[in-house]
Design an enzyme around this catalytic site. Structure first.
Site, short mmCIF file in Angstrom:
data_model
loop_
_atom_site.label_atom_id
_atom_site.label_comp_id
_atom_site.label_asym_id
_atom_site.label_seq_id
_atom_site.Cartn_x
_atom_site.Cartn_y
_atom_site.Cartn_z
NE ARG A 70 -3.96 0.28 0.82
CZ ARG A 70 -4.66 -0.27 -0.73
NH1 ARG A 70 -4.50 0.81 -1.62
NH2 ARG A 70 -5.37 -0.67 -0.13
NE ARG A 93 -2.49 -4.27 -6.51
CZ ARG A 93 -3.80 -3.38 -6.24
NH1 ARG A 93 -3.03 -2.65 -5.74
NH2 ARG A 93 -4.78 -3.84 -6.35
CG HIS A 155 -2.66 2.93 -7.90
ND1 HIS A 155 -2.28 3.48 -7.21
CD2 HIS A 155 -3.76 2.43 -8.12
CE1 HIS A 155 -3.82 3.51 -6.37
NE2 HIS A 155 -4.44 2.77 -7.29
CG ASP A 199 -11.92 6.66 -7.56
OD1 ASP A 199 -11.76 5.75 -7.21
OD2 ASP A 199 -10.86 6.42 -8.32
CD GLU A 258 -3.96 5.86 -9.57
OE1 GLU A 258 -4.54 4.92 -10.35
OE2 GLU A 258 -4.63 5.59 -8.01
O1 TA6 Z 1 -6.60 4.17 -8.72
C1 TA6 Z 1 -8.09 4.63 -8.01
C2 TA6 Z 1 -8.77 3.48 -7.00
O2 TA6 Z 1 -9.18 2.66 -8.52
C3 TA6 Z 1 -9.68 3.50 -6.28
O3 TA6 Z 1 -10.63 3.77 -7.21
C4 TA6 Z 1 -9.33 2.57 -5.61
O4 TA6 Z 1 -9.84 1.12 -5.12
C5 TA6 Z 1 -7.81 2.38 -5.16
O5 TA6 Z 1 -7.39 2.71 -6.42
C6 TA6 Z 1 -7.41 0.83 -4.34
O6 TA6 Z 1 -7.30 -0.02 -5.54
P1 TA6 Z 1 -6.08 -1.23 -4.17
O7 TA6 Z 1 -6.63 -2.28 -5.11
O8 TA6 Z 1 -4.81 -0.47 -4.20
O9 TA6 Z 1 -6.77 -0.63 -2.64
#
Ligand code: TA6
Length: 287
Positions: A70, A93, A155, A199, A258
């Site tokens: 994370r 990932r 991301h 978002d 991102e």
């Molecule tokens: O890129 C934004 C997103 O798609 C959000 O909607 C949220 O889900 C974030 O990614 C984090 O996703 P993750 O799977 O890393 O918890």
């Protein structure tokens, strides 16, 4: 045995047992330091000599073979978002990438090349160059005999001093999907500010973006190529509380900007074709 040890360079690339005991390398360039995990080829940290970490890493992140880290730069490939019966934001990932090359470049930058194992019809490489800037290139080569269609995204989680005093600039006039409203809108603001969960998938944009961080007095510039999508995300209060691998208050100190190609910008490679998504991050004082 850390499989990354064979690519060590004294003083520049050092294999180590990262958090959770996961194999990683510390990259010490002349102007900045990074930590990159074999898990996901995940750039978990990038710190320049003159300031606080540029990349955000949650203090509650998992470091487990079957969980994404994370923070830092999750490499999202070959799909973005949900896919029935498969991991959200896909499998790259979660994979252990192979470190195939490490180079100490003239001027003191350090370059690492990771390869994604597993599919003979594809060659997927992730090249990270650590120096005055952080440059990342995700290249897909179709070695098969059929077209291959995919989405991709770097991301990236950025550290900010205070989300309430942070702006994201460069997307004015760009159309975006607001995922919370499920509506397509056009960005009217010269600077995006954050007052709630945000978002948004900005589409058909090759724009360079900037994160203006008044609290830290820092400007982070994000240049990209081979990318038509820019995603801007902050989970805010409720979503932060509902993410077990993210601190309840950590939304205050981060923002995701991102770069990739998602939804209608998915890429189709003919046999023999290749595509590179490149992102370069650098910082300077906010004046
Ligand atoms: O890129 C934004 C997103 O798609 C959000 O909607 C949220 O889900 C974030 O990614 C984090 O996703 P993750 O799977 O890393 O918890």
């Amino acid at each position: 045995m850390n499989p990354l040890e064979r690519h060590e360079i004294p003083g520049a690339v050092t294999a180590l047992a990262g958090k959770g005991g996961l194999p990683a390398v510390q990259v010490d360039s002349a102007r900045s330091t990074a930590v990159i995990y074999q898990h996901g080829a995940h750039v978990a940290s990038w710190v320049k000599k003159d300031g606080p970490p540029v990349l955000f890493l949650s203090g509650s992140s998992d470091f487990l073979p079957d969980k994404p880290i994370r923070g830092g730069v999750p490499v999202i490939f070959p799909w973005f978002g949900a896919r029935e019966g498969h991991p959200f934001h896909a499998t790259a990932r979660l994979a252990d990438w192979d470190l195939s090359e490490s180079l100490l470049l003239d001027g003191g930058d350090v370059r690492l090349r990771f390869l994604l194992p597993g599919d003979d019809d594809l060659r997927v490489s992730f090249v990270v160059t650590v120096g005055e800037s952080l440059r990342m290139e995700l290249t897909v080569i179709n070695r098969g005999t059929a077209d291959f269609t995919f989405e991709n995204c770097l991301h990236t989680y950025f550290t900010v001093g205070d989300i309430h005093r942070t702006e994201v600039r460069g997307l004015q006039g760009v159309s975006y999907l607001d995922k919370l409203l499920d509506r397509v809108l056009t960005e009217e603001q010269q600077a995006i500010r954050f007052t709630a969960e945000t978002d948004r998938i900005y589409q058909n944009t090759e724009a360079t973006t900037e994160i203006a961080d008044a609290a830290l007095g820092r400007l982070i510039r994000i240049r990209k190529s081979g990318s038509l999508s820019t995603v801007v995300w902050n989970p805010w209060i409720d979503k932060a509380r509902n993410m077990p691998d993210f601190g309840d208050e950590e939304y205050l100190g981060m923002v995701c900007v991102e770069s990739g190609n998602v939804r209608e910008h998915a890429i189709t490679l003919a046999p023999g074709a290749s595509h590179t998504l490149a992102v370069e991050i650098d910082t300077r004082e906010l004046v």
